[in-house]
Design a protein around this motif. Structure first.
Motif, PDB file in Angstrom:
ATOM      1  N   ILE B 148      -2.982   6.294  -0.224  1.00  0.00           N
ATOM      2  CA  ILE B 148      -4.332   6.262  -0.805  1.00  0.00           C
ATOM      3  C   ILE B 148      -5.168   7.439  -0.289  1.00  0.00           C
ATOM      4  N   THR B 149      -5.133   7.653   1.035  1.00  0.00           N
ATOM      5  CA  THR B 149      -6.007   8.679   1.602  1.00  0.00           C
ATOM      6  C   THR B 149      -5.349  10.063   1.625  1.00  0.00           C
ATOM      7  N   GLY B 150      -4.041  10.118   1.382  1.00  0.00           N
ATOM      8  CA  GLY B 150      -3.349  11.396   1.433  1.00  0.00           C
ATOM      9  C   GLY B 150      -3.139  11.901   2.852  1.00  0.00           C
ATOM     10  N   SER B 151      -3.457  11.044   3.829  1.00  0.00           N
ATOM     11  CA  SER B 151      -3.292  11.445   5.230  1.00  0.00           C
ATOM     12  C   SER B 151      -1.812  11.403   5.619  1.00  0.00           C
ATOM     13  N   THR B 152      -1.400  12.282   6.493  1.00  0.00           N
ATOM     14  CA  THR B 152      -0.016  12.233   6.955  1.00  0.00           C
ATOM     15  C   THR B 152       0.107  11.436   8.239  1.00  0.00           C
ATOM     16  N   GLU B 153      -1.024  11.240   8.926  1.00  0.00           N
ATOM     17  CA  GLU B 153      -1.020  10.467  10.164  1.00  0.00           C
ATOM     18  C   GLU B 153      -1.303   8.999   9.867  1.00  0.00           C
ATOM     19  N   PRO B 154      -0.539   8.085  10.464  1.00  0.00           N
ATOM     20  CA  PRO B 154      -0.850   6.665  10.273  1.00  0.00           C
ATOM     21  C   PRO B 154      -2.148   6.289  10.998  1.00  0.00           C
ATOM     22  N   PHE B 155      -2.815   5.246  10.520  1.00  0.00           N
ATOM     23  CA  PHE B 155      -4.002   4.751  11.222  1.00  0.00           C
ATOM     24  C   PHE B 155      -3.540   3.734  12.258  1.00  0.00           C
ATOM     25  N   MET B 156      -3.926   3.942  13.511  1.00  0.00           N
ATOM     26  CA  MET B 156      -3.471   3.036  14.566  1.00  0.00           C
ATOM     27  C   MET B 156      -4.421   1.837  14.665  1.00  0.00           C
ATOM     28  N   PHE B 157      -4.114   0.801  13.877  1.00  0.00           N
ATOM     29  CA  PHE B 157      -5.009  -0.360  13.793  1.00  0.00           C
ATOM     30  C   PHE B 157      -5.202  -1.044  15.143  1.00  0.00           C
ATOM     31  N   PHE B 158      -4.194  -0.981  15.995  1.00  0.00           N
ATOM     32  CA  PHE B 158      -4.270  -1.740  17.241  1.00  0.00           C
ATOM     33  C   PHE B 158      -4.709  -0.872  18.421  1.00  0.00           C
ATOM     34  N   ASP B 159      -5.264   0.317  18.093  1.00  0.00           N
ATOM     35  CA  ASP B 159      -5.840   1.162  19.138  1.00  0.00           C
ATOM     36  C   ASP B 159      -7.353   1.241  19.012  1.00  0.00           C
ATOM     37  N   HIS B 160      -7.920   0.538  18.037  1.00  0.00           N
ATOM     38  CA  HIS B 160      -9.365   0.573  17.829  1.00  0.00           C
ATOM     39  C   HIS B 160      -9.941  -0.835  17.951  1.00  0.00           C
ATOM     40  N   ILE B 161     -11.131  -0.911  18.541  1.00  0.00           N
ATOM     41  CA  ILE B 161     -11.732  -2.219  18.807  1.00  0.00           C
ATOM     42  C   ILE B 161     -11.873  -3.031  17.519  1.00  0.00           C
ATOM     43  N   TRP B 162     -12.540  -2.426  16.517  1.00  0.00           N
ATOM     44  CA  TRP B 162     -12.945  -3.250  15.374  1.00  0.00           C
ATOM     45  C   TRP B 162     -11.819  -3.506  14.400  1.00  0.00           C
ATOM     46  N   SER B 163     -10.833  -2.584  14.320  1.00  0.00           N
ATOM     47  CA  SER B 163      -9.718  -2.885  13.421  1.00  0.00           C
ATOM     48  C   SER B 163      -8.873  -4.005  14.022  1.00  0.00           C
ATOM     49  N   GLN B 164      -8.722  -4.000  15.357  1.00  0.00           N
ATOM     50  CA  GLN B 164      -7.948  -5.070  15.991  1.00  0.00           C
ATOM     51  C   GLN B 164      -8.655  -6.422  15.848  1.00  0.00           C
ATOM     52  N   ARG B 165      -9.950  -6.432  16.170  1.00  0.00           N
ATOM     53  CA  ARG B 165     -10.713  -7.676  16.014  1.00  0.00           C
ATOM     54  C   ARG B 165     -10.730  -8.124  14.552  1.00  0.00           C
ATOM     55  N   GLY B 166     -10.884  -7.139  13.657  1.00  0.00           N
ATOM     56  CA  GLY B 166     -10.929  -7.453  12.223  1.00  0.00           C
ATOM     57  C   GLY B 166      -9.630  -8.107  11.759  1.00  0.00           C
ATOM     58  N   ILE B 167      -8.492  -7.626  12.259  1.00  0.00           N
ATOM     59  CA  ILE B 167      -7.211  -8.210  11.826  1.00  0.00           C
ATOM     60  C   ILE B 167      -7.091  -9.643  12.336  1.00  0.00           C
ATOM     61  N   ILE B 168      -7.512  -9.888  13.591  1.00  0.00           N
ATOM     62  CA  ILE B 168      -7.471 -11.262  14.117  1.00  0.00           C
ATOM     63  C   ILE B 168      -8.376 -12.158  13.272  1.00  0.00           C
ATOM     64  N   ALA B 169      -9.577 -11.653  12.946  1.00  0.00           N
ATOM     65  CA  ALA B 169     -10.513 -12.442  12.137  1.00  0.00           C
ATOM     66  C   ALA B 169      -9.957 -12.677  10.736  1.00  0.00           C
ATOM     67  N   LEU B 170      -9.290 -11.656  10.182  1.00  0.00           N
ATOM     68  CA  LEU B 170      -8.700 -11.801   8.846  1.00  0.00           C
ATOM     69  C   LEU B 170      -7.652 -12.916   8.844  1.00  0.00           C
ATOM     70  N   ILE B 171      -6.828 -12.961   9.888  1.00  0.00           N
ATOM     71  CA  ILE B 171      -5.813 -14.017   9.975  1.00  0.00           C
ATOM     72  C   ILE B 171      -6.503 -15.379  10.055  1.00  0.00           C
ATOM     73  N   ASN B 172      -7.530 -15.479  10.907  1.00  0.00           N
ATOM     74  CA  ASN B 172      -8.262 -16.749  11.021  1.00  0.00           C
ATOM     75  C   ASN B 172      -8.865 -17.147   9.678  1.00  0.00           C
ATOM     76  N   PHE B 173      -9.436 -16.165   8.984  1.00  0.00           N
ATOM     77  CA  PHE B 173     -10.025 -16.433   7.675  1.00  0.00           C
ATOM     78  C   PHE B 173      -8.972 -16.972   6.710  1.00  0.00           C
ATOM     79  N   LEU B 174      -7.837 -16.246   6.614  1.00  0.00           N
ATOM     80  CA  LEU B 174      -6.785 -16.663   5.674  1.00  0.00           C
ATOM     81  C   LEU B 174      -6.266 -18.060   6.016  1.00  0.00           C
ATOM     82  N   MET B 175      -6.177 -18.359   7.319  1.00  0.00           N
ATOM     83  CA  MET B 175      -5.610 -19.649   7.708  1.00  0.00           C
ATOM     84  C   MET B 175      -6.566 -20.802   7.452  1.00  0.00           C
ATOM     85  N   TRP B 176      -7.886 -20.535   7.421  1.00  0.00           N
ATOM     86  CA  TRP B 176      -8.824 -21.662   7.393  1.00  0.00           C
ATOM     87  C   TRP B 176      -9.672 -21.804   6.149  1.00  0.00           C
TER      88      TRP B 176
END
Lengths: 291, 310
Positions: B148-176
């Motif tokens: 989508i972004t045309g970037s060659t570097e992957p985004f490190m989701f688990f090296d950033h505060i809010w992407s990591q927290r966001g993924i945990i929250a997303l899982i909680n959201f989907l589960m509940w």
């Protein structure tokens, strides 16, 4: 909501409703897709080899499921097959004990008139809200003192005292267990214990089935307590194996096998859920009324 | 309750014995012992040299609230991640529950309910692991991101505060969100349909009936959902434990209270684990009392209403 009784302005409201229906179906379908999307990705990745996965994602399945499955089964660090068997044993026995004894307790409080009845009922409602983690420390120390580390007894036996299951059974008995039946059995000379086992449990079958499913699933998914009690590689349950996979460096692992290992923990439960879903959804709504 | 009582009291006692015997041995005694442990110093140095148990009074509690212990930070993490999942969960559950129960819309709801509830029965630890692999460097989400972004570097989701927290929250959201939707549906179905009929005759539009009838009448259930979810959020463990690898990732910004408790249990620091458990117990007990207070208030209101109608 209410039945449509638009006499005036029926035309304008029917196009209005059509638009609202289209919007709601669109949003609902997006969310259904969102809920299924992770599992869809999982199933695709389970069939692709580690090399293919590392090259980037392709939205269609590959042919490596068998090879990945073999890799998982042969991984002596994970011991997935043993974990699967252990999880089945623990969850099955937990569900059986929990539903039977909760029903028995609910029956006692429902049918018999004894002094402590009201007190015990209130007491169980009170302990329903205490999180299990709060007493985990004392629990783990007790288990160590009893020499029950790596035993399934501390995972299975405590399920006998399940306040939520008790409450559900009690609610169900209130609506569908007439006391006349118990009295009739008594007149026929049936013992109290036999009345419960051979007369009452068949009546409770729907409630027992719903609670057995819920208890099985929550025991299957239980991670916190088992991880503190089981450290023998042959005794582990599935969530502990997941934790072990997570603690390894993902780049050093066969990714196809990692996905299959996750799939083994997810797919069987998902299939059983889909088969029994109608039953389960009704059960949650029943539980919801209690609030 | 009107019921014929049968004087077989002895059997009542006999039948509740297993439940209470097990409760006393495996819940009550551990709870008391947890409280007792919180007043003792008892830990291992370097994993083998035992210190204690020595009576230290409230020192473990004082230690927990020292700024370098960061307990407040972990409570904050828990609250932030819970809110991040709970706000959209409540919003969409309300929206879907009102659609599902709207008789004018006549939606076919069966399949949606089944799909929405599905993530709730899935093992939370496996969900965490699944999302960790999906969002990892070589995962499909990063393939998508790169295309989508045309970037060659992957985004490190688990090296950033809010992407990591966001993924945990997303899982909680989907589960509940499916669970909450079904709970709220049951509440809305309990509302007297004649209220909606008269509102419709009076010319109320859907948003008016929603805000003026549905919301006020399901308020007790909404509060119940809010507080039980908060108690559940307080116990959040499986997902952050797996996603953030024991809470250590990204400078402990996704370390929740129970992940922290697990750390002390695992390292056998019984004094600190005990004090932390007692704090958790107090918070959960206060929240439960709040539910009790709010639901009994609801009952007295109901009684008043009934009296008024008669």
């Amino acid at each position: 909501m209410a039945a449509p009784i638009d006499a005036v302005g029926a035309k304008s409201s029917s196009t209005n409703i059509l638009i609202r229906r289209i919007i709601s179906y669109t949003v609902l379908t997006i969310f259904a897709f969102l809920a299924l999307f992770p599992f869809l990705l999982l199933i695709i990745q389970m069939t692709r080899s580690s090399v293919e996965i590392n090259q980037g994602f392709k939205p269609f399945p590959g042919g490596s499921f068998g090879a990945n499955f073999k890799t998982v089964m042969n991984n002596n660090n994970w011991r997935m097959l043993k974990a699967l068997r252990n999880s089945f044993i623990v969850s099955g026995l937990t569900a059986a004990l929990s539903t039977y004894f909760s029903a028995l307790t609910a029956y006692a409080i429902h049918v018999y008139d004894f002094k402590l009845r009201k007190f015990l009922f209130t007491f169980i409602l009170m302990i329903m809200m205490v999180p299990a983690q709060v007493s985990a420390l004392g629990f783990v120390r007790l288990v160590n003192d009893m020499g029950l580390q790596n035993s399934y007894i501390p995972l299975i036996v405590p399920a006998i005292a399940a306040p939520a299951t008790f409450f559900f059974m009690k609610q169900y008995m209130e609506s569908s267990l007439p006391l006349d039946i118990v009295e009739a059995a008594r007149i026929d000379g049936c013992g109290e214990f036999r009345t419960f086992n051979s007369l009452v449990t068949p009546i409770l079958k729907p409630a027992i089935a719903v609670q057995a499913i819920f208890t099985f699933v929550s025991s299957w998914n239980n991670f916190f307590i088992p991880a503190l009690i089981l450290d023998d590689p042959n005794k582990r349950t599935l969530p502990i194996v997941i934790q072990i996979i997570r603690s390894q460096d993902l780049a050093s692992l066969d990714l196809g096998a990692v996905y299959v290992a996750i799939g083994i923990s997810i797919v069987p439960v998902a299939i059983v859920y889909l088969i029994l879903s109608k039953f389960i959804i009704r059960g949650i709504a029943l539980g919801a009324v209690k609030g | 309750m009107r019921r014929k009582s049968i004087s077989y009291a002895k059997w009542g006692y006999i039948f509740v014995i297993p439940f209470f015997a097990v409760f006393i041995v495996f819940s009550l005694i551990p709870l008391v012992s947890t409280f007792k442990n919180s007043f003792y110093e008892n830990y291992l140095v370097n994993g083998y040299r035992q210190v204690g148990p020595n009576w230290v009074g409230f020192e473990n509690y004082a230690e927990l609230f020292k700024s370098e212990t960061n307990l407040i930070k972990y409570f904050g993490n828990t609250l932030v991640i819970w809110l991040l999942g709970f706000i959209p969960q409540l919003f969409f559950s309300l929206l879907f529950a009102s659609w599902f129960t709207d008789l004018r819309l006549k939606l076919k709801t069966g399949a949606y309910k089944i799909i929405f509830y599905l993530p709730n029965v899935i093992m939370a630890a496996a969900m965490g692991m699944l999302f960790f692999t999906l969002f990892s460097q070589s995962g499909p989400i990063n393939s998508l991101y790169k295309s989508i972004t045309g970037s060659t570097e992957p985004f490190m989701f688990f090296d950033h505060i809010w992407s990591q927290r966001g993924i945990i929250a997303l899982i909680n959201f989907l589960m509940w969100f499916g669970n909450t939707t079904i709970m709220l549906m049951a509440a809305i179905n309990g509302i007297d349909p004649s209220l909606y009929e008269s509102a419709q005759i009076d010319g109320a539009n859907p948003s008016q009936t929603f805000w003026k009838i549905t919301i006020p009448l399901i308020r007790p259930i909404l509060l119940y959902v809010l507080i039980t979810s908060l108690i559940g959020g307080l116990q959040m463990y499986d997902v952050p434990q797996i996603v953030s690898n024991g809470g250590e990732a990204v400078n402990r910004t996704s370390m929740t209270v129970v992940v922290y408790l697990n750390k002390h249990l695992y390292s056998k620091n019984y004094g600190m684990a005990g004090a932390l458990s007692v704090i958790l117990f107090v918070v959960a007990a206060l929240l439960s009392l709040l539910i009790f207070y709010l639901t009994t208030e609801k009952d007295t209101k109901k009684k008043k209403k009934k009296g008024g109608r008669k």
